[in-house]
Design a protein around this motif. Sequence first.
Motif, short mmCIF file in Angstrom:
data_model
loop_
_atom_site.label_atom_id
_atom_site.label_comp_id
_atom_site.label_asym_id
_atom_site.label_seq_id
_atom_site.Cartn_x
_atom_site.Cartn_y
_atom_site.Cartn_z
N UNK A 1 -27.37 39.70 -18.29
CA UNK A 1 -28.19 38.46 -18.24
C UNK A 1 -29.22 38.38 -17.14
N UNK A 2 -29.60 37.10 -16.85
CA UNK A 2 -30.72 36.99 -15.77
C UNK A 2 -30.17 37.10 -14.32
N UNK A 3 -28.83 36.71 -14.05
CA UNK A 3 -28.25 36.85 -12.86
C UNK A 3 -26.90 37.86 -12.90
N UNK A 4 -27.43 39.15 -12.85
CA UNK A 4 -26.16 39.92 -13.00
C UNK A 4 -26.52 41.46 -12.42
N UNK A 5 -25.31 42.22 -12.37
CA UNK A 5 -25.45 43.64 -11.82
C UNK A 5 -24.58 44.52 -12.69
N UNK A 6 -25.06 45.82 -12.66
CA UNK A 6 -24.37 46.89 -13.60
C UNK A 6 -24.42 48.27 -12.89
N UNK A 7 -23.23 48.95 -12.64
CA UNK A 7 -23.12 50.05 -11.95
C UNK A 7 -22.79 50.98 -13.11
N UNK A 8 -23.24 52.17 -13.15
CA UNK A 8 -23.01 53.29 -14.01
C UNK A 8 -23.00 54.63 -13.33
N UNK B 1 -21.66 40.51 -10.02
CA UNK B 1 -22.53 39.69 -9.74
C UNK B 1 -23.88 40.20 -9.08
N UNK B 2 -25.01 39.73 -9.11
CA UNK B 2 -26.09 40.29 -8.26
C UNK B 2 -25.95 40.42 -6.94
N UNK B 3 -26.73 41.49 -6.16
CA UNK B 3 -26.69 41.55 -4.62
C UNK B 3 -27.06 40.36 -4.00
N UNK B 4 -26.44 39.87 -2.80
CA UNK B 4 -26.46 38.75 -2.35
C UNK B 4 -27.93 38.66 -1.49
N UNK B 5 -28.50 40.02 -1.11
CA UNK B 5 -29.60 40.02 -0.26
C UNK B 5 -30.09 41.66 -0.53
N UNK C 1 -29.37 45.44 -9.99
CA UNK C 1 -28.94 44.30 -9.45
C UNK C 1 -30.34 43.39 -10.13
N UNK C 2 -30.05 42.33 -10.99
CA UNK C 2 -31.10 41.48 -11.49
C UNK C 2 -30.93 40.33 -11.09
N UNK C 3 -32.16 39.62 -10.54
CA UNK C 3 -31.94 38.37 -10.00
C UNK C 3 -33.51 37.71 -9.91
N UNK C 4 -33.70 36.35 -10.12
CA UNK C 4 -34.87 36.20 -10.21
C UNK C 4 -35.95 36.78 -11.13
N UNK C 5 -36.95 37.33 -10.54
CA UNK C 5 -38.05 37.88 -11.38
C UNK C 5 -38.00 39.50 -11.07
N UNK C 6 -37.05 40.06 -10.59
CA UNK C 6 -36.81 41.32 -10.01
C UNK C 6 -35.46 42.15 -10.38
#
Length: 187
Positions: free
Chosen positions: A51-58, A180-184, A124-129
């Motif tokens: 999704x648009x605000x998510x993270x994944x580690x492989x 969740x995506x990275x905070x910073x 880490x996906x957040x906003x446009x990046x």
Amino acid sequence: MITGEWLNPPAAVVRDGSALLVTAAKGSDFWRTTSYGYDRDGGHALLSPFGPEAALEVSFVADYDRQFDQAGLLVRLNEEIWIKAGVEYCDGALQLGAVVTNDVSDWSSAPVPWEGREVTIRASRSGDAVTIRARAGSGPWRMIRLAPFPPGVEAAAGPYCCAPEREGLTVRFTGAAPGPPDDVLHA
């Protein structure tokens, strides 16, 4: 446990406890046009919704030594918009890198002394990046890439591997964990 739907099923898949042993078909790859003049969309990726605000580690073991053998994490919107990040054997060394594709591919890489080690790639996906980070073992995270990616749309992500030049590449994927995506962007 590593789950998802295969984009281009590999030559073989074997579960070994919680690990997944994936054997890539010769000629498998992801690339679009730039410099090489061809489009390839035949790499193997086990994809789940991203999704648009998510993270994944492989996580996987970087235990290969043939030209262009590669494994890592793929983030994909479609065959023209995607990011692959991981470890690729190129010109005699393992290279940590990313290919960012928006109609055409670009590639950045740098050698790493990670032969035979467990490597984790984080998207880490957040906003446009999408921010891509990597580490070997429990070492510190290294930022690889900050790449543009269309905001607000459902994509897919998961472990991938390719063997453009040979048969017999088997990659041991040891984990895939959403969050969740990275905070910073910077610590």
